[in-house]
Design a protein around this motif. Structure first.
Motif, short mmCIF file in Angstrom:
data_model
loop_
_atom_site.label_atom_id
_atom_site.label_comp_id
_atom_site.label_asym_id
_atom_site.label_seq_id
_atom_site.Cartn_x
_atom_site.Cartn_y
_atom_site.Cartn_z
N TYR A 51 1.99 -35.72 -16.32
CA TYR A 51 2.81 -34.79 -15.55
C TYR A 51 3.69 -34.00 -16.51
CZ TYR A 51 6.87 -33.18 -12.86
OH TYR A 51 7.87 -32.42 -12.34
N TYR A 52 3.59 -32.67 -16.45
CA TYR A 52 4.37 -31.79 -17.33
C TYR A 52 5.49 -31.13 -16.53
CZ TYR A 52 0.19 -32.25 -20.26
OH TYR A 52 -0.85 -32.75 -21.02
N ARG A 53 6.72 -31.57 -16.78
CA ARG A 53 7.86 -31.04 -16.05
C ARG A 53 8.02 -29.53 -16.23
NH1 ARG A 53 11.16 -35.03 -14.15
NH2 ARG A 53 10.81 -37.12 -15.00
N LYS A 54 7.67 -29.04 -17.40
CA LYS A 54 7.84 -27.62 -17.69
C LYS A 54 6.89 -26.74 -16.85
CE LYS A 54 9.49 -28.23 -22.43
NZ LYS A 54 9.25 -27.94 -23.87
N ARG A 55 5.82 -27.34 -16.35
CA ARG A 55 4.86 -26.56 -15.55
C ARG A 55 5.33 -26.37 -14.11
NH1 ARG A 55 -1.33 -28.57 -16.76
NH2 ARG A 55 -1.36 -28.21 -19.03
N GLY A 56 6.11 -27.32 -13.61
CA GLY A 56 6.55 -27.20 -12.22
C GLY A 56 7.01 -28.52 -11.65
N LYS A 57 7.17 -28.53 -10.33
CA LYS A 57 7.69 -29.71 -9.64
C LYS A 57 6.62 -30.79 -9.51
CE LYS A 57 11.12 -27.15 -6.93
NZ LYS A 57 11.60 -26.82 -5.57
N MET A 58 7.09 -31.99 -9.19
CA MET A 58 6.21 -33.14 -9.11
C MET A 58 5.17 -33.01 -7.99
SD MET A 58 7.38 -37.15 -8.98
CE MET A 58 8.44 -36.94 -10.43
N ASP A 59 5.52 -32.24 -6.92
CA ASP A 59 4.59 -32.10 -5.80
C ASP A 59 3.64 -30.91 -5.97
OD1 ASP A 59 6.37 -30.05 -5.44
OD2 ASP A 59 6.92 -30.58 -3.39
N ASP A 60 3.62 -30.30 -7.16
CA ASP A 60 2.70 -29.21 -7.47
C ASP A 60 1.59 -29.74 -8.36
OD1 ASP A 60 1.35 -26.95 -8.23
OD2 ASP A 60 3.09 -25.89 -9.04
N ILE A 61 0.38 -29.79 -7.85
CA ILE A 61 -0.73 -30.39 -8.60
C ILE A 61 -1.03 -29.64 -9.89
CG2 ILE A 61 -2.65 -29.14 -7.53
CD1 ILE A 61 -4.03 -31.99 -7.40
N ASN A 62 -0.61 -28.39 -9.96
CA ASN A 62 -0.81 -27.62 -11.19
C ASN A 62 0.10 -28.07 -12.32
OD1 ASN A 62 -2.82 -25.80 -10.10
ND2 ASN A 62 -1.15 -24.86 -8.93
N SER A 63 1.03 -28.98 -12.01
CA SER A 63 1.93 -29.52 -13.02
C SER A 63 1.31 -30.69 -13.78
CB SER A 63 3.24 -29.98 -12.37
OG SER A 63 3.86 -28.93 -11.67
N TYR A 64 0.06 -31.02 -13.47
CA TYR A 64 -0.58 -32.19 -14.05
C TYR A 64 -1.77 -31.80 -14.92
CZ TYR A 64 2.18 -34.68 -10.57
OH TYR A 64 3.22 -35.16 -9.83
N LYS A 65 -2.04 -32.63 -15.91
CA LYS A 65 -3.12 -32.35 -16.85
C LYS A 65 -4.49 -32.42 -16.18
CE LYS A 65 -5.02 -33.87 -21.29
NZ LYS A 65 -4.85 -34.78 -22.46
N ASN A 66 -4.76 -33.50 -15.45
CA ASN A 66 -6.11 -33.70 -14.90
C ASN A 66 -6.15 -34.08 -13.42
OD1 ASN A 66 -7.76 -33.18 -17.22
ND2 ASN A 66 -7.14 -35.16 -18.07
N SER A 67 -5.01 -34.14 -12.74
CA SER A 67 -4.99 -34.58 -11.34
C SER A 67 -5.88 -33.72 -10.45
CB SER A 67 -3.56 -34.59 -10.80
OG SER A 67 -2.81 -35.66 -11.35
N ALA A 68 -5.88 -32.40 -10.68
CA ALA A 68 -6.71 -31.51 -9.85
C ALA A 68 -8.19 -31.86 -10.00
CB ALA A 68 -6.47 -30.06 -10.23
N TYR A 69 -8.60 -32.26 -11.20
CA TYR A 69 -9.99 -32.66 -11.42
C TYR A 69 -10.31 -33.95 -10.66
CZ TYR A 69 -9.85 -29.28 -15.26
OH TYR A 69 -9.72 -28.14 -16.02
N TYR A 70 -9.36 -34.88 -10.67
CA TYR A 70 -9.57 -36.12 -9.92
C TYR A 70 -9.68 -35.85 -8.42
CZ TYR A 70 -8.22 -38.62 -14.21
OH TYR A 70 -8.14 -39.10 -15.49
N VAL A 71 -8.84 -34.95 -7.92
CA VAL A 71 -8.89 -34.60 -6.50
C VAL A 71 -10.25 -34.04 -6.13
CG1 VAL A 71 -8.02 -32.94 -4.79
CG2 VAL A 71 -6.41 -34.30 -6.13
N GLU A 72 -10.78 -33.14 -6.94
CA GLU A 72 -12.09 -32.55 -6.66
C GLU A 72 -13.19 -33.61 -6.69
OE1 GLU A 72 -12.79 -29.52 -5.51
OE2 GLU A 72 -10.60 -29.41 -5.40
N ALA A 73 -13.09 -34.53 -7.64
CA ALA A 73 -14.09 -35.59 -7.72
C ALA A 73 -14.04 -36.51 -6.51
CB ALA A 73 -13.87 -36.40 -9.01
#
Length: 260
Positions: free
Chosen positions: A142-164
């Protein structure tokens, strides 16, 4: 102090609380991978301390002793544990998890795949191996500089896990016919659960142990298919408990037969 690729180190600025392996040195920056925790980091040499294997910085031995798989009571019955497909973005962690399944006498297949590619392959892999349980893991952050904790774009690979997860649920929609365990360090727990995972990391956005997904998978493999699992009990066996992993109550995947 001479340090080279492959050496084990800890970081002084983090009170030497975690052991890393040096995987690359470039422009005086040391790139690190957690020895036991699914975490990448980088550091300057001045912050590093060579790790003495006689020290037990992470108290691994008590943890590994606690999570040793139990031997099933054979007696007059036979047991059919659930089959596991483990897809991992890290080869070393994958090998370690497969050894854990082997020690538990659980059938498991391991596939090494980059997190970004898992969603493209998962349906074919499920078709090929026909598992009861699929683990989708690797690295995350989780990268705080990218955004809030509830924004999936703030994470390195979470969006990929969601798609899988979503692709796996297209293959099998039932949470009891296919148990999905997903995520890495600091993953977007809520989004992974909403996508269809039975278990996911990380409710408190903490790092997770390399074996945590495998511990949950093994527990589910050896849980009675006719009974609801002890959800809290399963989570408490992971390294960081409910802070690192969470999930939903469902039934196990193991069938018991008679006679042997």
């Amino acid at each position: 102090m001479m340090l080279k690729v492959g050496d084990y180190v800890t970081r002084n600025s983090y009170h030497n609380d975690m052991v890393f392996k040096i995987i690359k040195i470039e422009d005086d920056i040391y790139y690190l991978k957690g020895l036991n925790v699914r975490l990448y980091a980088d550091s300057e040499k001045e912050d590093l301390k060579a790790y003495d294997r006689e020290e037990d910085v992470e108290l691994e031995e008590p943890f590994l002793e606690r999570i040793k798989p139990v031997n099933l009571d054979r007696n007059d019955y036979f047991y059919l544990p659930g089959k596991i497909l483990h897809i991992d973005g890290d080869n070393e962690y994958l090998s370690r998890c497969l050894k854990y399944y082997e020690d538990a006498n659980i059938w498991a297949a391991g596939v090494l795949e980059k997190e970004s590619n898992i969603s493209c392959r998962i349906q074919d892999l499920l078709e090929e191996y026909n598992p009861n349980i699929v683990v989708i893991t690797g690295h995350d952050a989780y990268y705080r500089k990218r955004g809030k904790m509830d924004d999936i774009n703030s994470y390195k690979n979470s969006a990929y896990y969601v798609e899988a997860i979503k692709e796996a649920r297209k293959y099998e929609n039932s949470h009891e016919k296919l148990v999905i365990i997903a995520g890495g360090c600091q993953s977007d727990y809520e989004e992974l659960i909403k996508a269809g995972a039975n278990f996911a990391s990380s409710p408190k956005r903490v790092n997770i142990h390399a074996l945590d997904p495998a511990i949950v998978a093994a527990k589910m493999s050896l849980a009675d298919a006719t009974k609801e699992i002890n959800l809290k009990g399963i989570l408490e066996d992971t390294k960081y408990g409910k802070d690192g992993m969470g999930g939903i109550i469902t039934k196990g995947t193991m069938y018991v037969g008679y006679p042997r």
